[in-house]
Design a protein around this motif. Sequence first.
Motif, PDB file in Angstrom:
ATOM      1  N   THR A 106       0.842  -1.183   0.000  1.00  0.00           N
ATOM      2  CA  THR A 106       0.000   0.000   0.000  1.00  0.00           C
ATOM      3  C   THR A 106       0.887   1.247   0.000  1.00  0.00           C
ATOM      4  O   THR A 106       2.072   1.177   0.363  1.00  0.00           O
ATOM      5  CB  THR A 106      -0.910   0.025   1.238  1.00  0.00           C
ATOM      6  OG1 THR A 106      -0.083   0.196   2.417  1.00  0.00           O
ATOM      7  CG2 THR A 106      -1.694  -1.277   1.360  1.00  0.00           C
ATOM      8  N   PRO A 107       0.337   2.404  -0.393  1.00  0.00           N
ATOM      9  CA  PRO A 107       1.136   3.639  -0.351  1.00  0.00           C
ATOM     10  C   PRO A 107       1.705   3.911   1.044  1.00  0.00           C
ATOM     11  O   PRO A 107       2.844   4.378   1.171  1.00  0.00           O
ATOM     12  CB  PRO A 107       0.130   4.713  -0.776  1.00  0.00           C
ATOM     13  CG  PRO A 107      -0.855   3.977  -1.641  1.00  0.00           C
ATOM     14  CD  PRO A 107      -0.978   2.611  -1.030  1.00  0.00           C
ATOM     15  N   GLY A 108       0.903   3.617   2.074  1.00  0.00           N
ATOM     16  CA  GLY A 108       1.390   3.823   3.444  1.00  0.00           C
ATOM     17  C   GLY A 108       2.546   2.902   3.784  1.00  0.00           C
ATOM     18  O   GLY A 108       3.525   3.324   4.418  1.00  0.00           O
ATOM     19  N   GLN A 109       2.461   1.640   3.390  1.00  0.00           N
ATOM     20  CA  GLN A 109       3.553   0.696   3.641  1.00  0.00           C
ATOM     21  C   GLN A 109       4.818   1.120   2.911  1.00  0.00           C
ATOM     22  O   GLN A 109       5.916   1.069   3.472  1.00  0.00           O
ATOM     23  CB  GLN A 109       3.131  -0.710   3.214  1.00  0.00           C
ATOM     24  CG  GLN A 109       2.104  -1.365   4.111  1.00  0.00           C
ATOM     25  CD  GLN A 109       1.622  -2.690   3.556  1.00  0.00           C
ATOM     26  OE1 GLN A 109       1.464  -2.851   2.339  1.00  0.00           O
ATOM     27  NE2 GLN A 109       1.379  -3.644   4.440  1.00  0.00           N
ATOM     28  N   ASN A 112       6.445   4.068   4.677  1.00  0.00           N
ATOM     29  CA  ASN A 112       7.111   3.663   5.917  1.00  0.00           C
ATOM     30  C   ASN A 112       8.394   2.880   5.642  1.00  0.00           C
ATOM     31  O   ASN A 112       9.401   3.051   6.342  1.00  0.00           O
ATOM     32  CB  ASN A 112       6.162   2.821   6.771  1.00  0.00           C
ATOM     33  CG  ASN A 112       5.060   3.644   7.389  1.00  0.00           C
ATOM     34  OD1 ASN A 112       5.221   4.840   7.613  1.00  0.00           O
ATOM     35  ND2 ASN A 112       3.917   3.021   7.664  1.00  0.00           N
ATOM     36  N   LEU A 113       8.371   2.023   4.621  1.00  0.00           N
ATOM     37  CA  LEU A 113       9.554   1.236   4.299  1.00  0.00           C
ATOM     38  C   LEU A 113      10.695   2.120   3.781  1.00  0.00           C
ATOM     39  O   LEU A 113      11.857   1.920   4.144  1.00  0.00           O
ATOM     40  CB  LEU A 113       9.208   0.158   3.272  1.00  0.00           C
ATOM     41  CG  LEU A 113       8.356  -1.004   3.802  1.00  0.00           C
ATOM     42  CD1 LEU A 113       7.795  -1.826   2.640  1.00  0.00           C
ATOM     43  CD2 LEU A 113       9.177  -1.897   4.735  1.00  0.00           C
ATOM     44  N   LEU A 114      10.374   3.097   2.944  1.00  0.00           N
ATOM     45  CA  LEU A 114      11.400   4.019   2.452  1.00  0.00           C
ATOM     46  C   LEU A 114      11.962   4.869   3.589  1.00  0.00           C
ATOM     47  O   LEU A 114      13.166   5.158   3.631  1.00  0.00           O
ATOM     48  CB  LEU A 114      10.825   4.911   1.349  1.00  0.00           C
ATOM     49  CG  LEU A 114      10.487   4.197   0.031  1.00  0.00           C
ATOM     50  CD1 LEU A 114       9.773   5.146  -0.921  1.00  0.00           C
ATOM     51  CD2 LEU A 114      11.755   3.636  -0.622  1.00  0.00           C
ATOM     52  N   LYS A 115      11.099   5.217   4.535  1.00  0.00           N
ATOM     53  CA  LYS A 115      11.568   5.944   5.716  1.00  0.00           C
ATOM     54  C   LYS A 115      12.450   5.039   6.571  1.00  0.00           C
ATOM     55  O   LYS A 115      13.486   5.463   7.089  1.00  0.00           O
ATOM     56  CB  LYS A 115      10.371   6.442   6.533  1.00  0.00           C
ATOM     57  CG  LYS A 115      10.762   7.272   7.749  1.00  0.00           C
ATOM     58  CD  LYS A 115       9.536   7.775   8.486  1.00  0.00           C
ATOM     59  CE  LYS A 115       9.927   8.608   9.705  1.00  0.00           C
ATOM     60  NZ  LYS A 115       8.721   9.096  10.443  1.00  0.00           N
ATOM     61  N   GLY A 116      12.046   3.765   6.708  1.00  0.00           N
ATOM     62  CA  GLY A 116      12.854   2.816   7.457  1.00  0.00           C
ATOM     63  C   GLY A 116      14.220   2.615   6.834  1.00  0.00           C
ATOM     64  O   GLY A 116      15.227   2.472   7.533  1.00  0.00           O
ATOM     65  N   GLU A 117      14.258   2.613   5.506  1.00  0.00           N
ATOM     66  CA  GLU A 117      15.538   2.491   4.802  1.00  0.00           C
ATOM     67  C   GLU A 117      16.467   3.644   5.168  1.00  0.00           C
ATOM     68  O   GLU A 117      17.652   3.446   5.470  1.00  0.00           O
ATOM     69  CB  GLU A 117      15.302   2.470   3.293  1.00  0.00           C
ATOM     70  CG  GLU A 117      16.563   2.519   2.459  1.00  0.00           C
ATOM     71  CD  GLU A 117      16.319   2.959   1.031  1.00  0.00           C
ATOM     72  OE1 GLU A 117      17.305   3.267   0.341  1.00  0.00           O
ATOM     73  OE2 GLU A 117      15.153   3.005   0.595  1.00  0.00           O
ATOM     74  N   ARG A 118      15.926   4.865   5.154  1.00  0.00           N
ATOM     75  CA  ARG A 118      16.745   6.036   5.467  1.00  0.00           C
ATOM     76  C   ARG A 118      17.224   6.006   6.920  1.00  0.00           C
ATOM     77  O   ARG A 118      18.385   6.324   7.207  1.00  0.00           O
ATOM     78  CB  ARG A 118      15.945   7.320   5.204  1.00  0.00           C
ATOM     79  CG  ARG A 118      15.616   7.554   3.732  1.00  0.00           C
ATOM     80  CD  ARG A 118      15.105   8.954   3.511  1.00  0.00           C
ATOM     81  NE  ARG A 118      13.868   9.219   4.248  1.00  0.00           N
ATOM     82  CZ  ARG A 118      12.654   8.992   3.767  1.00  0.00           C
ATOM     83  NH1 ARG A 118      12.504   8.484   2.544  1.00  0.00           N
ATOM     84  NH2 ARG A 118      11.579   9.268   4.475  1.00  0.00           N
ATOM     85  N   MET A 119      16.350   5.626   7.834  1.00  0.00           N
ATOM     86  CA  MET A 119      16.692   5.608   9.256  1.00  0.00           C
ATOM     87  C   MET A 119      17.683   4.505   9.600  1.00  0.00           C
ATOM     88  O   MET A 119      18.418   4.602  10.586  1.00  0.00           O
ATOM     89  CB  MET A 119      15.413   5.425  10.095  1.00  0.00           C
ATOM     90  CG  MET A 119      14.449   6.581  10.038  1.00  0.00           C
ATOM     91  SD  MET A 119      12.890   6.200  10.909  1.00  0.00           S
ATOM     92  CE  MET A 119      13.498   5.785  12.542  1.00  0.00           C
TER      93      MET A 119
END
Length: 211
Positions: A106-109, A112-119
């Motif tokens: 989903t767009p939300g997932q 969040n995953l792209l944000k998790g990658e950066r973090m």
Amino acid sequence: MHLRALRLTRWRILTLPLLVLLAFSAHADEGDFPDNHLVEPPLSSYAKGPLSAFTAFRFSLSRSVEDEDLSYTLILKNGDQPPSVTLTSFSKTANKIVSQHQMPLTPGQLKNLLKGERMSNFWELPRKSGRTGFDGAIWKMEGISGKRTNTIERWSPLPPYYSFVLDSKTDTLVKDPKTPPGSDFKSSDEVGLDMFSLMIIYLKPGFDGAL
């Protein structure tokens, strides 16, 4: 002479289990997947266009107490292809894939995953770090994004994280002075990696297994 032979025999009896234990310990410290692990195509083979427009990860979870190994292949950017995750279940006993299915993200997932990658600081992390053991799991993550590639392996259970308290003098968060010695060895960049990994693990509907 007889007494010396008896002592040598006793020494050999006592030493043999120790040597066996050390051999197993050396194997555990390697942190590598067993021979009968799941073998999948390289991530780059999923690209439908130039790698400059391609981002993908594969997360593998191999647990010592479970027959099932899990693999998550995440295609986050792939030209005009929709983002997706492919969940694969592999039986170590049968040495074969027992289930595999693809789900759209989903767009939300995806966000969040792209944000998790950066973090997670994934692209700068070393292949291996931290401790290993006997009863737990190996977490392996592979990634490719354009020209960047990386593969890392970590041991679970996760080490404890120390808690923070508010310092009234500086009005900032500081490590709790009651933190037990030895429980604060987890580095901050690895915390981001753990959170990113957990986000991926729980993409499997109903996941309630050991980590």
